[in-house]
Design an enzyme around this catalytic site. Structure first.
Site, short mmCIF file in Angstrom:
data_model
loop_
_atom_site.label_atom_id
_atom_site.label_comp_id
_atom_site.label_asym_id
_atom_site.label_seq_id
_atom_site.Cartn_x
_atom_site.Cartn_y
_atom_site.Cartn_z
N GLY A 73 0.83 -1.20 0.00
CA GLY A 73 0.00 0.00 0.00
C GLY A 73 0.86 1.25 0.00
O GLY A 73 2.08 1.19 0.23
N GLN A 75 1.21 3.48 2.11
CA GLN A 75 1.87 3.69 3.40
C GLN A 75 2.50 2.39 3.91
O GLN A 75 2.58 2.16 5.12
CB GLN A 75 0.88 4.25 4.41
CG GLN A 75 0.58 5.72 4.24
CD GLN A 75 1.81 6.60 4.46
OE1 GLN A 75 2.71 6.25 5.21
NE2 GLN A 75 1.85 7.73 3.79
N SER A 76 2.97 1.55 3.02
CA SER A 76 3.54 0.26 3.39
C SER A 76 4.80 0.41 4.24
O SER A 76 5.79 1.03 3.81
CB SER A 76 3.86 -0.54 2.13
OG SER A 76 4.67 -1.65 2.44
N ASN A 77 4.79 -0.18 5.43
CA ASN A 77 5.99 -0.23 6.26
C ASN A 77 7.07 -1.08 5.59
O ASN A 77 8.26 -0.77 5.65
CB ASN A 77 5.67 -0.82 7.63
CG ASN A 77 4.67 0.00 8.41
OD1 ASN A 77 4.84 1.20 8.57
ND2 ASN A 77 3.62 -0.65 8.89
N CYS A 79 7.56 -1.59 2.37
CA CYS A 79 8.19 -0.88 1.25
C CYS A 79 9.18 0.15 1.75
O CYS A 79 10.28 0.30 1.19
CB CYS A 79 7.12 -0.25 0.36
SG CYS A 79 6.20 -1.44 -0.64
#
Length: 338
Positions: A73, A75-77, A79
């Protein structure tokens, strides 16, 4: 535990802190809650994903790759952790994000940009059904320009990333031994399933009967129960020949997978008032900051399960804080702050 371990690089500050949360435990009146702070694996680069990436990126380097492609997403942690780890190691990182090009550059996305990751945004209607083909397209693209790309699945949750939380289970057992604890359960958020799978398998391999509860932030109980078994089967298929004393029948037959899916709310990354209240209470009471996507839902679920009596008769319960504080920032208005 296991005599064999695949290649690993050092990314996380380990072991992470382990301590009791006595004030919130007294307020709730149930078991004593202990916290394993995997939010302290680093500063800007922190959280559970670093444990997985230690093995995943080592696997990429072993294969001679110079580029990492992963997804999540906006706001992917995971990524964000991959982008910063790639920058640290001199690897190109390409992020396939589910989101809108007009989204505010805040939280994890800001850190992705600062790390100079390549970012391709896709709306959900394109991202969800076409993710495999998107990975294939970009992997071929890098091959055509003379680079070698390694594809990391959502959350680094596969048979390689699973090693991160096999090791974490061993670290937790050392914490328990040091404090002379026999917890009635370990509770963690589960979103892509890898942390839940690693801990569940890890405690089984240690000969421990401590149950692991994955509090789902998306999907369903049956989805995660199946995903954990799937990842463990892939893990065994890849490394089983190095673990000759373990058979699939013995391992899968004894796997105790437990998922709680009652606290997802409106959907993935969508909050609700009781969740935000639980986040505020823990921050004010213990100085522990959660995010509304993963850890907030997991801890809120733990609070509700304690109140409903699931852990009645249990003296100690452990909450694994998997990080994600940067994902909190885009939700400030939902906390009533401008």
């Amino acid at each position: 535990m296991l005599s064999y371990q695949p290649p690993r690089i050092s990314l996380a500050n380990l072991p992470t802190p382990f301590r009791p949360l006595d004030r919130i435990s007294e307020i709730l009146g149930g078991p004593r809650i202990w916290i394993k702070q995997d939010d302290c694996t680093g500063s800007a680069n922190s959280g559970n994903k670093l444990r997985k990436l230690e093995f995943v990126i080592a696997d990429a380097l072993e294969q001679g790759c110079d580029t990492l492609i992963t997804c999540g997403g906006v706001q992917s942690n995971h990524c964000r952790a991959t982008a910063l780890a790639g920058a640290q190691l001199g690897l190109k990182v390409h992020l396939l994000l589910r989101g809108d090009d007009e989204v505010a550059v805040d939280g994890n996305l800001l850190l992705d940009r600062l790390a100079n990751a390549e970012i391709s945004m896709y709306p959900s209607s394109e991202f969800v059904p076409n993710l495999n083909s998107l990975f294939q397209y970009w992997q071929a693209h890098y091959q055509n320009i003379g680079r070698k790309a390694y594809c990391i699945p959502m959350g680094a949750s596969d048979e390689v990333g699973l090693w991160g939380y096999l090791q974490a289970a061993q670290e937790l057992q050392a914490d328990f031994d040091r404090h002379k604890l026999s917890p009635g359960g370990v509770v963690t958020a589960t979103g892509s399933g890898g942390t839940q799978a690693g801990l569940t398998l890890g405690f089984q391999l240690l000969g421990s009967s401590i149950p692991v509860y994955g509090v789902a932030v998306c999907d369903s109980e049956s989805y995660f129960n199946n995903k954990v078994v799937h990842d463990v089967k892939l893990w065994l298929a890849r490394w089983g020949n190095r673990l000759s004393d373990i058979t699939e029948e013995q391992l899968i037959g004894k796997l105790d997978v437990r998922t709680i899916a009652a606290y997802i709310g409106p959907g993935y990354a969508k909050g609700y008032s009781a969740l935000f209240e639980s986040i505020k209470v823990l921050a004010a009471t213990e100085g522990v900051v959660l995010d509304p996507v993963y850890t907030g839902k997991a801890f809120h679920g733990l609070i509700q399960e304690i109140k409903q009596g699931r852990f009645e008769g249990v003296d100690d319960i452990v909450f694994v804080h998997t990080g994600g504080v940067f994902g909190l920032y885009p939700h400030k208005q939902e906390f009533g702050f401008d």
